[in-house]
Design a protein around this motif. Sequence first.
Motif, short mmCIF file in Angstrom:
data_model
loop_
_atom_site.label_atom_id
_atom_site.label_comp_id
_atom_site.label_asym_id
_atom_site.label_seq_id
_atom_site.Cartn_x
_atom_site.Cartn_y
_atom_site.Cartn_z
N THR A 1 0.89 -1.18 -0.08
CA THR A 1 0.06 0.12 -0.15
C THR A 1 0.90 1.27 -0.08
OG1 THR A 1 -0.22 0.42 2.18
CG2 THR A 1 -1.75 -1.28 1.37
N GLU A 2 0.34 2.31 -0.50
CA GLU A 2 1.24 3.65 -0.62
C GLU A 2 1.49 3.86 0.84
OE1 GLU A 2 2.71 5.00 -3.09
OE2 GLU A 2 1.92 3.19 -4.15
N GLU A 3 0.53 3.91 1.72
CA GLU A 3 0.71 4.31 3.08
C GLU A 3 1.59 3.49 3.80
OE1 GLU A 3 -3.78 5.95 4.40
OE2 GLU A 3 -3.30 3.85 4.51
N GLY A 4 1.47 1.78 3.51
CA GLY A 4 2.75 1.32 4.07
C GLY A 4 4.06 1.55 3.45
N LYS A 5 4.19 1.93 2.21
CA LYS A 5 5.42 2.19 1.64
C LYS A 5 5.99 3.36 2.40
CE LYS A 5 5.44 0.27 -2.83
NZ LYS A 5 5.39 0.36 -4.33
N ALA A 6 5.18 4.33 2.49
CA ALA A 6 5.46 5.85 3.13
C ALA A 6 6.06 5.40 4.52
CB ALA A 6 4.32 6.74 3.25
N GLU A 7 5.60 4.80 5.06
CA GLU A 7 5.96 4.18 6.52
C GLU A 7 7.09 3.40 6.52
OE1 GLU A 7 6.00 2.48 10.45
OE2 GLU A 7 5.78 1.36 8.55
N LEU A 8 7.38 2.59 5.71
CA LEU A 8 8.69 1.85 5.53
C LEU A 8 9.79 2.71 5.14
CD1 LEU A 8 7.32 -1.30 3.82
CD2 LEU A 8 8.18 -1.34 6.20
N LEU A 9 9.41 3.71 4.40
CA LEU A 9 10.57 4.61 3.94
C LEU A 9 10.85 5.60 5.04
CD1 LEU A 9 9.46 5.97 0.32
CD2 LEU A 9 11.35 4.54 1.02
N GLU A 10 10.12 5.65 6.22
CA GLU A 10 10.58 6.58 7.14
C GLU A 10 11.66 5.95 7.99
OE1 GLU A 10 7.03 7.78 9.38
OE2 GLU A 10 6.33 8.95 7.88
N ARG A 11 11.45 4.54 7.72
CA ARG A 11 12.25 3.65 8.86
C ARG A 11 13.42 2.93 8.00
NH1 ARG A 11 9.76 -0.65 10.54
NH2 ARG A 11 7.65 -0.41 9.50
N SER A 12 13.76 3.57 6.86
CA SER A 12 14.71 3.28 5.88
C SER A 12 16.02 4.19 6.00
CB SER A 12 14.36 3.16 4.34
OG SER A 12 13.26 2.34 4.39
N PRO A 13 17.18 3.59 6.09
CA PRO A 13 18.48 4.41 6.08
C PRO A 13 18.60 5.45 4.96
CG PRO A 13 18.92 2.40 7.16
CD PRO A 13 17.40 2.15 6.58
N LEU A 14 18.16 4.70 3.79
CA LEU A 14 18.30 5.33 2.61
C LEU A 14 17.85 6.66 2.65
CD1 LEU A 14 19.69 5.24 -0.20
CD2 LEU A 14 17.47 4.32 -0.99
N THR A 15 16.70 7.00 3.38
CA THR A 15 16.06 8.15 3.42
C THR A 15 16.59 9.27 4.08
OG1 THR A 15 13.88 6.89 3.37
CG2 THR A 15 13.58 9.23 3.96
N LEU A 16 17.58 8.60 5.26
CA LEU A 16 18.27 9.69 5.87
C LEU A 16 19.73 9.79 5.68
CD1 LEU A 16 16.44 9.14 9.42
CD2 LEU A 16 16.00 10.95 7.71
N VAL A 17 20.21 9.30 4.37
CA VAL A 17 21.48 9.22 4.18
C VAL A 17 22.10 10.52 4.15
CG1 VAL A 17 21.26 9.75 1.73
CG2 VAL A 17 23.39 8.20 2.22
N ASP A 18 21.68 11.72 4.22
CA ASP A 18 22.34 13.01 4.37
C ASP A 18 22.82 13.10 5.80
OD1 ASP A 18 19.79 13.37 5.13
OD2 ASP A 18 19.81 15.30 4.39
N LYS A 19 22.37 12.41 6.78
CA LYS A 19 22.51 12.51 8.28
C LYS A 19 23.84 11.68 8.57
CE LYS A 19 18.68 14.49 9.22
NZ LYS A 19 18.53 15.90 9.53
N ILE A 20 24.52 11.03 7.82
CA ILE A 20 25.51 10.25 7.90
C ILE A 20 26.78 11.35 8.06
CG2 ILE A 20 27.29 8.52 7.15
CD1 ILE A 20 25.01 7.25 5.73
N GLU A 21 27.47 11.08 9.27
CA GLU A 21 28.63 11.89 9.57
C GLU A 21 29.97 11.13 9.90
OE1 GLU A 21 27.61 13.91 13.16
OE2 GLU A 21 25.65 14.82 12.35
N ARG A 22 29.77 9.88 10.04
CA ARG A 22 30.87 8.89 10.31
C ARG A 22 31.15 8.08 9.22
NH1 ARG A 22 30.75 10.07 16.13
NH2 ARG A 22 30.15 12.36 16.03
N PRO A 23 32.40 7.49 9.24
CA PRO A 23 32.93 6.63 8.45
C PRO A 23 32.14 5.22 8.27
CG PRO A 23 34.89 7.54 9.45
CD PRO A 23 33.50 8.05 10.23
N LEU A 24 31.89 4.80 6.83
CA LEU A 24 31.15 3.53 6.72
C LEU A 24 31.75 2.71 5.84
CD1 LEU A 24 28.51 2.10 7.03
CD2 LEU A 24 27.47 3.54 4.92
#
Length: 724
Positions: A587-610
């Motif tokens: 579902t679109e609602e489900g996808k949106a909620e899953l994206l909220e919990r996906s690291p890819l969505t917050l990639v710009d928050k990464i500050e430390r080496p990976l």
Amino acid sequence: MKRFLTIIPTLNPRVALLGALIPAILVSYATLSPAASAEESATESSKPTTSTSTEEPILIPRSVLFGNPQRAGARVSPNGKWLSYLAPVDGILNVWVAPIDDLEKAKPVTKDKVRDIRGHYWAYTGDHIIYSQDKAGDENWHIYVTDVASGETKDLTPLDNIHAQVQDVSQKFPTEILVGLNDRIPQLHDIYRVNILTGDRELVQQNEGVAAYVTDDDFDVRFAFNYTPEGGTVLMKPKVAGNTGEGAEWEEFIATGPEDAMNTGPAGFDKSGNVLYLQDSRDRDTGALFAINLESGDKKLVAEDPRADVGSMIVHPTEKTIQAVSFNYTRDEWKILDEAIRADLNYLETVEDGEVIMTSRTLDDKYWTVAFMLDDGPIKFYLYDRANKKARFLFNSRDDLDRYQFSKMHTPVIKSRDGMNLVSYLTLPPGSDPDGDGVPDKPLPLVLDVHGGPWARDEWGFNSSHQWLANRGYAVLSVNYRGSTGFGKNFTNAANGEWSRKMHDDLIDAVNWAVDEGIANRDKVAIMGGSYGGYATLVGLTYTPDVFACGVDIVGPSSLVTLLENIPPYWVPFMPVMKVRVGDVDTEEGKAELLERSPLTLVDKIERPLLIGQGANDPRVTQIEADQIVEAMQAKNIPVTYVLYPDEGHGFAGEQNRMSFNAVTEAFLAEHLGGEFEPVGKDFEDSSIHVPVGAKDVSGVAEALAAERLKMPPKEEKAAAAAE
């Protein structure tokens, strides 16, 4: 007093039925290393050490900890004629067989030249070995049988693009096994009766749309198992006994809601086939073992523990009576149900210091193979003669581990912020904890090592990763966060919908505990793990970017949406459970909620080496997951190092690939945590390693690789690896 750790002999796949029906979906079987493994190192650092707790320990070579074992997996044939085990042949693990009374006459009977054989068991003929093998980590498993006398190996499932699985074996039919094949419909496994001598197969049960079937020693289909749309389970029996063919009608026998689905399921039959053993958490928290009389309907409690689900069982090889049951909270504890084996277990207590693993037993029950597990030394294998109460030493998993100083494993139970008990395992560097209380004399750099699954658990015992990192100067902590299995349904269900939320809070609580206890230096904490542990690493660097100094993600999903949209076909029956436990990708609602919990969505928050490690053929967490977060980080000019293997899948099964990735990992950790590291040396030789991004950011990596290995592997290289 020593305690017992004993499992059901591996002759019969049905004994692990519940675990097969409720899989640890993301768990990696070989992410970093096999326990207590390796071929003997020829490097200078392999020389014996006389280090004491007050001396600086020498570096343990990676080859000692992550190479293939010298010998492992001792098994006795059902007829008591042969001993078998795994050992390298030209660097590749194969099955060796010796007469039971003369181990010196052992010879290899399998001839795999590309990929290690990671497990095997005896057919009931007593003269044939059965094992499974895939290609380049694609998990398109085939089932093979080897004739010990002739050395001939036959593929019992010679089909393309299949995921074959052994459904059942029985001493009543020594030349036949039941096999599940998904060649007709990739999402479903039909059951065939296969002759291991000729390869001929006969259809027993066409799958009409269920996750699995439950069979007995007569090779009869007794139950069908399925997941409900709500994420629960249903065990169904035929309305007419024995009528399971096309058009047969089934009726509900046992149903669970989603709250009990992970902790309730069948666990085998007694000798008569009229008693079903069942792990059951309904109307309780932990999964206890029950026996249900299928004729009268009577249900009897066999064993229970208020802290832990029923774990392993010791089952008589022919009578099928349950002789003992284990419960694992921090360590295994046993309830002996059959006094006939108490004297045997009492004797085995005196043989070695360690927990005893029963790996096989003969049909006449005269001989057992047993292994002694330690937390700071090799696994020791014995042949036990019951009549004479005598255990004969066979071999160690490695003969050179006593050259090095290993650490004990502590078992702290950490409180989460909402009051849950997090059973954990802590290993400290040698010499850092003089009084042995689990607290070093000064705070140390810490590696938080997160297990995969998430429906799995960490356990006590020799852990190569723990010993490796402790030897390099780090405290190492593994945490059974909520959702880990074995601790009751309430603990499992507390993780529903909590990926990147409370499951991650548990990990942060463990880090805070380690800092508060004086174990960890808050500024030098790394997070690493494989599969779900890789996801947890990405969550750590995106959702809590100031907590960790660096992270190591191995085959971890970066987006829960693309993870669930690219599943192997045989995961389809399990997807209702994923909707309850993870989220709804349909579902679109489900996808949106899953994206909220996906690291890819917050990639710009990464500050430390990976550091990211990935297998190109991974069918569970596909290469998409690594590629997309690496590309996103590059687009934002965030440093990342990407290691890719064209001949690996969900974890690094190849010896040289494990060695090469761990060489990169320890250089990476040393740079950001300050620990010791062994230079790359020759550990990239014979590995398929490619480092297309960030090789120059890790000491010694770019210099050790040819130019073509600093690029993405070409498609033809991946295809060639899969074809081998």
